[in-house]
Design a protein around this motif. Structure first.
Motif, PDB file in Angstrom:
ATOM      1  N   ASP A  47     -60.545  79.875 -62.628  1.00 18.90           N
ATOM      2  CA  ASP A  47     -59.240  79.371 -63.130  1.00 18.90           C
ATOM      3  C   ASP A  47     -58.761  79.907 -64.300  1.00 18.90           C
ATOM      4  OD1 ASP A  47     -59.481  77.350 -61.157  1.00 18.90           O
ATOM      5  OD2 ASP A  47     -60.254  75.780 -62.399  1.00 18.90           O
ATOM      6  N   ALA A  48     -59.742  80.233 -65.278  1.00 25.71           N
ATOM      7  CA  ALA A  48     -59.210  81.222 -66.410  1.00 25.71           C
ATOM      8  C   ALA A  48     -58.262  82.453 -66.310  1.00 25.71           C
ATOM      9  CB  ALA A  48     -60.175  81.424 -67.412  1.00 25.71           C
ATOM     10  N   VAL A  49     -59.193  83.070 -65.141  1.00 21.98           N
ATOM     11  CA  VAL A  49     -58.598  84.385 -64.910  1.00 21.98           C
ATOM     12  C   VAL A  49     -57.262  84.471 -64.256  1.00 21.98           C
ATOM     13  CG1 VAL A  49     -59.172  86.397 -63.414  1.00 21.98           C
ATOM     14  CG2 VAL A  49     -60.942  85.639 -65.003  1.00 21.98           C
ATOM     15  N   LEU A  50     -56.977  83.295 -63.348  1.00 22.49           N
ATOM     16  CA  LEU A  50     -55.937  83.257 -62.668  1.00 22.49           C
ATOM     17  C   LEU A  50     -54.741  82.698 -63.662  1.00 22.49           C
ATOM     18  CD1 LEU A  50     -54.074  83.185 -60.048  1.00 22.49           C
ATOM     19  CD2 LEU A  50     -54.942  80.913 -59.789  1.00 22.49           C
ATOM     20  N   ASN A 117     -46.039  76.234 -62.325  1.00 27.39           N
ATOM     21  CA  ASN A 117     -46.723  75.160 -61.716  1.00 27.39           C
ATOM     22  C   ASN A 117     -47.930  75.441 -61.325  1.00 27.39           C
ATOM     23  OD1 ASN A 117     -43.986  73.777 -61.548  1.00 27.39           O
ATOM     24  ND2 ASN A 117     -43.268  75.321 -59.856  1.00 27.39           N
ATOM     25  N   ILE A 118     -48.513  76.498 -61.073  1.00 28.60           N
ATOM     26  CA  ILE A 118     -49.883  76.665 -60.677  1.00 28.60           C
ATOM     27  C   ILE A 118     -50.764  76.600 -62.045  1.00 28.60           C
ATOM     28  CG2 ILE A 118     -51.834  78.637 -60.129  1.00 28.60           C
ATOM     29  CD1 ILE A 118     -49.179  79.966 -58.551  1.00 28.60           C
ATOM     30  N   ILE A 119     -50.346  76.945 -63.136  1.00 32.43           N
ATOM     31  CA  ILE A 119     -50.983  76.668 -64.308  1.00 32.43           C
ATOM     32  C   ILE A 119     -51.004  75.143 -64.544  1.00 32.43           C
ATOM     33  CG2 ILE A 119     -50.778  76.952 -66.830  1.00 32.43           C
ATOM     34  CD1 ILE A 119     -49.760  79.777 -66.459  1.00 32.43           C
ATOM     35  N   THR A 120     -49.976  74.519 -64.435  1.00 34.25           N
ATOM     36  CA  THR A 120     -49.841  73.049 -64.570  1.00 34.25           C
ATOM     37  C   THR A 120     -51.154  72.384 -63.558  1.00 34.25           C
ATOM     38  OG1 THR A 120     -47.650  72.841 -65.223  1.00 34.25           O
ATOM     39  CG2 THR A 120     -48.509  70.824 -64.614  1.00 34.25           C
ATOM     40  N   ALA A 121     -51.223  72.964 -62.389  1.00 35.08           N
ATOM     41  CA  ALA A 121     -52.066  72.252 -61.644  1.00 35.08           C
ATOM     42  C   ALA A 121     -53.770  72.527 -61.800  1.00 35.08           C
ATOM     43  CB  ALA A 121     -52.088  72.869 -60.024  1.00 35.08           C
ATOM     44  N   LEU A 122     -53.796  73.759 -62.467  1.00 36.22           N
ATOM     45  CA  LEU A 122     -55.312  74.188 -62.757  1.00 36.22           C
ATOM     46  C   LEU A 122     -55.426  73.628 -64.153  1.00 36.22           C
ATOM     47  CD1 LEU A 122     -55.172  77.724 -61.513  1.00 36.22           C
ATOM     48  CD2 LEU A 122     -56.413  75.686 -60.497  1.00 36.22           C
ATOM     49  N   ALA A 123     -54.538  73.530 -65.079  1.00 34.30           N
ATOM     50  CA  ALA A 123     -55.236  73.414 -66.578  1.00 34.30           C
ATOM     51  C   ALA A 123     -54.991  71.945 -66.844  1.00 34.30           C
ATOM     52  CB  ALA A 123     -54.265  74.145 -67.556  1.00 34.30           C
ATOM     53  N   VAL A 140     -52.605  77.519 -73.017  1.00 28.86           N
ATOM     54  CA  VAL A 140     -53.204  76.697 -72.005  1.00 28.86           C
ATOM     55  C   VAL A 140     -54.803  76.253 -72.271  1.00 28.86           C
ATOM     56  CG1 VAL A 140     -53.800  76.916 -69.547  1.00 28.86           C
ATOM     57  CG2 VAL A 140     -51.878  77.907 -70.185  1.00 28.86           C
ATOM     58  N   VAL A 141     -54.999  75.088 -72.234  1.00 27.12           N
ATOM     59  CA  VAL A 141     -56.324  74.549 -72.314  1.00 27.12           C
ATOM     60  C   VAL A 141     -56.877  74.546 -70.707  1.00 27.12           C
ATOM     61  CG1 VAL A 141     -57.767  72.544 -72.852  1.00 27.12           C
ATOM     62  CG2 VAL A 141     -55.790  73.103 -74.280  1.00 27.12           C
ATOM     63  N   VAL A 142     -57.722  75.484 -70.520  1.00 25.11           N
ATOM     64  CA  VAL A 142     -58.211  75.649 -69.034  1.00 25.11           C
ATOM     65  C   VAL A 142     -59.237  74.464 -68.889  1.00 25.11           C
ATOM     66  CG1 VAL A 142     -59.387  77.000 -67.387  1.00 25.11           C
ATOM     67  CG2 VAL A 142     -57.856  78.233 -69.431  1.00 25.11           C
ATOM     68  N   HIS A 143     -60.013  74.232 -69.627  1.00 24.84           N
ATOM     69  CA  HIS A 143     -60.792  72.936 -69.407  1.00 24.84           C
ATOM     70  C   HIS A 143     -61.181  72.569 -70.819  1.00 24.84           C
ATOM     71  CE1 HIS A 143     -64.105  70.794 -67.775  1.00 24.84           C
ATOM     72  NE2 HIS A 143     -63.774  70.941 -66.802  1.00 24.84           N
ATOM     73  N   ALA A 144     -61.322  71.025 -70.728  1.00 22.23           N
ATOM     74  CA  ALA A 144     -61.561  70.494 -72.108  1.00 22.23           C
ATOM     75  C   ALA A 144     -62.862  70.585 -72.688  1.00 22.23           C
ATOM     76  CB  ALA A 144     -61.157  69.078 -71.828  1.00 22.23           C
ATOM     77  N   GLY A 157     -58.732  67.506 -58.948  1.00 22.68           N
ATOM     78  CA  GLY A 157     -58.022  68.804 -58.536  1.00 22.68           C
ATOM     79  C   GLY A 157     -57.259  68.880 -57.519  1.00 22.68           C
ATOM     80  N   PHE A 158     -56.265  70.045 -57.387  1.00 19.37           N
ATOM     81  CA  PHE A 158     -55.323  70.132 -56.432  1.00 19.37           C
ATOM     82  C   PHE A 158     -55.903  69.969 -54.961  1.00 19.37           C
ATOM     83  CE2 PHE A 158     -52.902  72.940 -53.622  1.00 19.37           C
ATOM     84  CZ  PHE A 158     -51.763  72.350 -53.638  1.00 19.37           C
ATOM     85  N   ALA A 159     -57.324  70.543 -54.748  1.00 18.20           N
ATOM     86  CA  ALA A 159     -57.633  70.525 -53.334  1.00 18.20           C
ATOM     87  C   ALA A 159     -57.844  69.068 -52.892  1.00 18.20           C
ATOM     88  CB  ALA A 159     -58.798  71.117 -53.285  1.00 18.20           C
ATOM     89  N   THR A 160     -58.102  68.157 -53.906  1.00 13.31           N
ATOM     90  CA  THR A 160     -58.443  66.678 -53.529  1.00 13.31           C
ATOM     91  C   THR A 160     -57.251  66.011 -53.163  1.00 13.31           C
ATOM     92  OG1 THR A 160     -58.600  66.089 -55.768  1.00 13.31           O
ATOM     93  CG2 THR A 160     -60.766  66.732 -54.595  1.00 13.31           C
ATOM     94  N   ARG A 161     -56.086  66.546 -53.771  1.00 10.99           N
ATOM     95  CA  ARG A 161     -54.864  65.882 -53.531  1.00 10.99           C
ATOM     96  C   ARG A 161     -54.209  66.243 -52.094  1.00 10.99           C
ATOM     97  NH1 ARG A 161     -53.741  67.274 -59.335  1.00 10.99           N
ATOM     98  NH2 ARG A 161     -52.493  68.914 -58.180  1.00 10.99           N
TER      99      ARG A 161
END
Length: 183
Positions: A47-50, A117-123, A140-144, A157-161
């Motif tokens: 996620d961070a690299v993307l 929009n991708i960043i919003t979905a991942l971060a 961006v806070v990638v992960h808390a 996450g996006f995949a579960t939605r």
């Protein structure tokens, strides 16, 4: 009983990246290597690299290089760190641009406009900060909590939605008879 050895992610890393696509791969490789050696989970690293790629692409497309360099020359600044609370934060700073970073609503056939929009979905969170001399930083806070054993296992996450529609149970249906009835 398992022995777990905690590794430290460098408290911060910052690098100048050429204003253009040339330095993005080097920045991604450096980030991946540092986070991996710091024990961050692969899914958080991915996620961070993307996110870093999207931020650098946006900075080069929409922002000016730092300082007085003309577009296409000079650098932007990429930085990432794990703060005292264990949050992985990624930042990209450029020389500002004609517009503020904001998510777009591109058409289905558009070739771009989906990065934030991708960043919003991942971060977990993101924002924009105006700095000195007209510089603009997107953070961006990638992960808390990269120390969380479930880091990267996003339950929301996006995949579960995105789910496929339920299919009817056809186990008791005799398809040969069903097609015969159509005649």
């Amino acid at each position: 009983m398992a022995l777990v050895v905690a590794q430290e992610v460098p408290t911060s890393s910052s690098m100048a990246v050429p204003h253009g696509p040339a330095g993005v791969g080097k920045a991604r490789h450096r980030m991946r290597s540092q986070l991996r050696s710091g024990g961050v989970s692969e899914s958080v690293i991915d996620d961070a690299v993307l996110i870093l790629s999207e931020l650098l692409s946006n900075a080069c497309k929409h922002g000016r290089p730092l300082g007085d360099a003309p577009a296409g020359d000079g650098d932007v600044r990429a930085a990432w760190r794990v703060d005292a609370r264990g949050r992985l934060i990624v930042e990209v700073t450029d020389g500002g641009g004609p517009t503020r970073p904001a998510p777009a609503t591109p058409s289905v056939t558009a070739h771009g406009g989906r990065g934030l929009n991708i960043i919003t979905a991942l971060a977990d969170d993101w924002g924009v900060r105006d700095d000195v001399h007209g510089e603009v930083t997107v953070w961006v806070v990638v992960h808390a909590d990269v120390h969380d054993p479930d880091a990267g296992c996003r339950r929301d996450g996006f995949a579960t939605r995105v789910t496929s529609p339920a299919l009817p149970d056809m186990s008791g249906l005799d398809l040969v008879d069903a097609f015969d009835d159509l005649d």
